[in-house]
Design a protein around this motif. Structure first.
Motif, short mmCIF file in Angstrom:
data_model
loop_
_atom_site.label_atom_id
_atom_site.label_comp_id
_atom_site.label_asym_id
_atom_site.label_seq_id
_atom_site.Cartn_x
_atom_site.Cartn_y
_atom_site.Cartn_z
N LEU A 1 12.50 -0.89 5.32
CA LEU A 1 12.37 0.52 5.66
C LEU A 1 13.73 1.21 5.85
O LEU A 1 13.93 2.33 5.38
N GLU A 2 14.64 0.57 6.54
CA GLU A 2 15.95 1.20 6.78
C GLU A 2 16.68 1.43 5.47
O GLU A 2 17.25 2.52 5.24
N ALA A 3 16.67 0.44 4.58
CA ALA A 3 17.33 0.58 3.28
C ALA A 3 16.70 1.70 2.46
O ALA A 3 17.41 2.48 1.80
N LYS A 4 15.38 1.78 2.48
CA LYS A 4 14.69 2.82 1.71
C LYS A 4 14.97 4.21 2.29
O LYS A 4 15.15 5.17 1.55
N ALA A 5 15.01 4.30 3.61
CA ALA A 5 15.31 5.59 4.23
C ALA A 5 16.71 6.06 3.84
O ALA A 5 16.93 7.24 3.54
#
Length: 261
Positions: free
Chosen positions: A216-220
């Motif tokens: 999630l952090e990478a995608k955000a």
């Protein structure tokens, strides 16, 4: 509780103030007589008494109005649930206009794209889940869908979370089911592709859920969204995804992720 309770409370409080004021006035007359001091005292005290009485009365009326507002909201919710057995929960997102029933059609996942909570055809649709999810909110991942309407209705105000200041201030999604509130902390929000998240990432499998959450952090960051750090235990915690069309671009969706501990 009877809705007139607060009204009568205000009257009783006012009566008590008047009674105490009368006793005080009698004591002042007893010890100081009826001279200029007492006249001045009565003027000041009378004004103070009037202000207090009005305040207490309005306080009671204000609480009455709030109680009536809550009663009407509950009545509207009950009516929706009574009219349509597909309605099984209620969703509210603080700081947005999202305050709607959640529905799930027993056979047609696309039904509430074009029908409202009462079954009427409309371009607004309704807020809904698909059959891949149970209605218990106990699945590892729950996805709720809604149109992003230009008047901010349905999930139209979900993109408030596309602004950094708003993402910081809006942190909670509340799901109410069977009289119980489930609180979810918002952890990520970003514009993503139009892929069906549940099927594309295999979110029916807990191992795949762990993998999805870890990205999630990478995608955000990749998609220009926002993220706040959190811990996630797939055996205990629940992930909620709110998904709507992204008005900023075709064939994209704006997705908000929230976690329930």
């Amino acid at each position: 509780m009877n809705l007139s309770f607060y009204y009568w409370l205000g009257l009783v409080q006012s009566a008590i103030v008047v009674e105490n004021a009368t006793l005080t006035d009698n004591l002042v007359v007893k010890y100081y007589g009826t001279g200029d001091f007492v006249k001045r005292f009565r003027q000041v005290f009378g004004l103070a008494l009037l202000i207090i009485t009005v305040f207490l009365f309005l306080y009671g009326i204000g609480d009455l109005e709030k109680a009536e507002e809550v009663r009407l909201k509950r009545k509207n919710i009950e009516q929706i649930f009574q009219k349509n057995s597909d309605a099984y929960a209620w969703i509210r997102v603080e700081g947005t206009k999202i305050n709607y029933p959640v529905l799930q059609h027993p056979t047609d996942d696309a039904y509430y794209l074009t029908h409202d909570a009462e079954g009427n055809e409309t371009q607004y649709g309704a807020i809904f889940t698909e059959k891949v999810n149970q209605t218990s909110f106990e699945d590892p991942v729950m996805i709720i869908y809604g149109h992003a309407m230009r008047d901010d209705s349905m999930f139209g105000s979900l993109d408030y979370l596309a602004e950094p200041s708003t993402f910081e201030s809006i942190q909670t999604v509340t799901i109410t089911k069977d009289g119980k509130d489930f609180l979810y902390q918002i952890v990520a929000a970003y514009s993503f592709t139009d892929d069906h998240l549940y099927h594309t990432f295999g979110l029916g499998d807990t191992k795949q859920v762990e993998s999805y959450v870890s990205l999630l952090e990478a995608k955000a960051n990749e998609y220009g969204g926002f993220y706040r750090s959190f811990d996630f235990d797939v055996t205990r915690d629940k992930l909620l995804i709110l998904s709507t069309c992204d008005v900023a671009g075709n064939e994209r969706r704006f997705v908000v992720h929230a976690v329930r501990k």
